[in-house]
Design a protein around this motif. Structure first.
Motif, PDB file in Angstrom:
ATOM      1  N   VAL A 195     -21.791 -23.956  18.063  1.00  0.00           N
ATOM      2  CA  VAL A 195     -23.030 -24.515  17.507  1.00  0.00           C
ATOM      3  C   VAL A 195     -22.751 -25.874  16.868  1.00  0.00           C
ATOM      4  O   VAL A 195     -23.504 -26.837  17.081  1.00  0.00           O
ATOM      5  CB  VAL A 195     -23.654 -23.554  16.475  1.00  0.00           C
ATOM      6  CG1 VAL A 195     -24.867 -24.198  15.804  1.00  0.00           C
ATOM      7  CG2 VAL A 195     -24.062 -22.235  17.128  1.00  0.00           C
ATOM      8  N   PHE A 196     -21.681 -25.964  16.092  1.00  0.00           N
ATOM      9  CA  PHE A 196     -21.325 -27.247  15.468  1.00  0.00           C
ATOM     10  C   PHE A 196     -21.124 -28.328  16.529  1.00  0.00           C
ATOM     11  O   PHE A 196     -21.581 -29.469  16.365  1.00  0.00           O
ATOM     12  CB  PHE A 196     -20.055 -27.107  14.631  1.00  0.00           C
ATOM     13  CG  PHE A 196     -20.243 -26.391  13.314  1.00  0.00           C
ATOM     14  CD1 PHE A 196     -21.442 -26.459  12.626  1.00  0.00           C
ATOM     15  CD2 PHE A 196     -19.199 -25.663  12.747  1.00  0.00           C
ATOM     16  CE1 PHE A 196     -21.607 -25.820  11.404  1.00  0.00           C
ATOM     17  CE2 PHE A 196     -19.355 -25.020  11.535  1.00  0.00           C
ATOM     18  CZ  PHE A 196     -20.558 -25.092  10.853  1.00  0.00           C
ATOM     19  N   ASN A 197     -20.442 -27.985  17.612  1.00  0.00           N
ATOM     20  CA  ASN A 197     -20.199 -28.963  18.671  1.00  0.00           C
ATOM     21  C   ASN A 197     -21.515 -29.416  19.317  1.00  0.00           C
ATOM     22  O   ASN A 197     -21.675 -30.592  19.652  1.00  0.00           O
ATOM     23  CB  ASN A 197     -19.262 -28.380  19.728  1.00  0.00           C
ATOM     24  CG  ASN A 197     -17.821 -28.297  19.244  1.00  0.00           C
ATOM     25  OD1 ASN A 197     -17.437 -28.984  18.296  1.00  0.00           O
ATOM     26  ND2 ASN A 197     -17.030 -27.455  19.883  1.00  0.00           N
ATOM     27  N   ASN A 198     -22.454 -28.480  19.470  1.00  0.00           N
ATOM     28  CA  ASN A 198     -23.765 -28.838  20.015  1.00  0.00           C
ATOM     29  C   ASN A 198     -24.483 -29.825  19.109  1.00  0.00           C
ATOM     30  O   ASN A 198     -25.096 -30.791  19.560  1.00  0.00           O
ATOM     31  CB  ASN A 198     -24.638 -27.592  20.196  1.00  0.00           C
ATOM     32  CG  ASN A 198     -24.132 -26.675  21.293  1.00  0.00           C
ATOM     33  OD1 ASN A 198     -23.353 -27.092  22.156  1.00  0.00           O
ATOM     34  ND2 ASN A 198     -24.569 -25.425  21.269  1.00  0.00           N
ATOM     35  N   ARG A 199     -24.409 -29.581  17.812  1.00  0.00           N
ATOM     36  CA  ARG A 199     -25.091 -30.447  16.857  1.00  0.00           C
ATOM     37  C   ARG A 199     -24.432 -31.831  16.807  1.00  0.00           C
ATOM     38  O   ARG A 199     -25.115 -32.854  16.717  1.00  0.00           O
ATOM     39  CB  ARG A 199     -25.112 -29.798  15.468  1.00  0.00           C
ATOM     40  CG  ARG A 199     -25.992 -28.551  15.414  1.00  0.00           C
ATOM     41  CD  ARG A 199     -25.978 -27.896  14.033  1.00  0.00           C
ATOM     42  NE  ARG A 199     -26.692 -28.695  13.038  1.00  0.00           N
ATOM     43  CZ  ARG A 199     -27.963 -28.529  12.710  1.00  0.00           C
ATOM     44  NH1 ARG A 199     -28.700 -27.592  13.316  1.00  0.00           N
ATOM     45  NH2 ARG A 199     -28.522 -29.276  11.780  1.00  0.00           N
ATOM     46  N   LEU A 200     -23.117 -31.873  16.869  1.00  0.00           N
ATOM     47  CA  LEU A 200     -22.419 -33.154  16.876  1.00  0.00           C
ATOM     48  C   LEU A 200     -22.805 -33.955  18.120  1.00  0.00           C
ATOM     49  O   LEU A 200     -23.058 -35.161  18.036  1.00  0.00           O
ATOM     50  CB  LEU A 200     -20.905 -32.927  16.843  1.00  0.00           C
ATOM     51  CG  LEU A 200     -20.316 -32.409  15.527  1.00  0.00           C
ATOM     52  CD1 LEU A 200     -18.852 -32.012  15.725  1.00  0.00           C
ATOM     53  CD2 LEU A 200     -20.440 -33.441  14.414  1.00  0.00           C
TER      54      LEU A 200
END
Length: 238
Positions: A128-133
């Motif tokens: 999820v963090f990678n998607n947001r970044l």
């Protein structure tokens, strides 16, 4: 015998060391923040890159001291303890020497450490963090706000704190597409694995209830609805 738990801060570790050995808390912190000493450690530990010397970082060794139970003699020095812990970190990271930006992965691991309770959830959370970044969104992780203000995670944060610009605070609008400047706690091998080999997904939001169950959503509206349902069920974390 000293046990250093996962998900704790350098300040917690310094307190434990000062309680076990005949040294003050201040001496432990000063040793851990001694730039000349840290530069000397770089010769032996490949993962201590120049990223740790960013002037905005509170504690350069945050995230790099491996949690575990160790045995020391009563007359062990602070430096001896640090180096034993770094030796363990070297073992934990031995499979990842080819990575270009280890600081990034340790930082992600520290967030996953506090946001999830097992490897499966942590892998999803890093996804999820990678998607947001990738979408140039801020990470919106409350655990980074607690660290930014050096507050214990024992109560709610304020709207003012969420909005305050700080290189650790990923809730602030000026942190869009950015990681915290550095790790925010000690990391387990589970979290390191999650940060390096996350689960690819198409979620942009997650929230945990008071039992540690994680709920994922693709949209903000779905996320807010989930929070409402958690609160109505009496399972909100506070």
């Amino acid at each position: 015998r000293i046990t250093f738990k996962e998900g704790k801060r350098i300040t917690d570790y310094a307190k434990v060391i000062s309680e076990k050995l005949d040294v003050s808390y201040e001496e432990v912190i000063n040793t851990m923040n001694d730039t000349n000493y840290l530069k000397s450690l770089q010769q032996d530990y490949w993962f201590l890159t120049n990223d740790i010397f960013d002037s905005r970082i509170y504690y350069p060794l945050e995230g790099y001291l491996a949690p575990d139970t160790y045995e020391f003699s009563k007359d062990s020095s602070v430096k001896e303890i640090i180096q034993v812990m770094l030796d363990q970190t070297a073992k934990n990271l031995s499979s990842y020497r080819s990575l270009n930006n280890i600081h990034k992965y340790i930082t992600l691991a520290s967030m996953a450490e506090l946001e999830g309770v097992n490897t499966k959830d942590r892998k999803m959370i890093v996804g999820v963090f990678n998607n947001r970044l990738a979408a140039n969104m801020n990470l919106g992780s409350d655990v980074t706000t607690y660290y930014a203000f050096q507050k214990p995670m024992t109560g709610d944060l304020t709207a003012k704190e969420f909005a305050t610009s700080n290189p650790y605070n990923t809730r602030a609008s000026d942190m869009a597409g950015k990681l915290p400047v550095g790790p925010i706690c000690s990391v387990s091998k589970s979290s390191i694995e999650a940060s390096i080999n996350p689960t690819t997904n198409d979620y942009y939001y997650f929230v945990a209830d008071k039992n540690g169950k994680i709920y994922y959503n693709k949209t903000s509206s779905g996320h807010l609805q989930t929070i409402k349902e958690i609160k109505e069920a009496g399972n909100w974390i506070w």
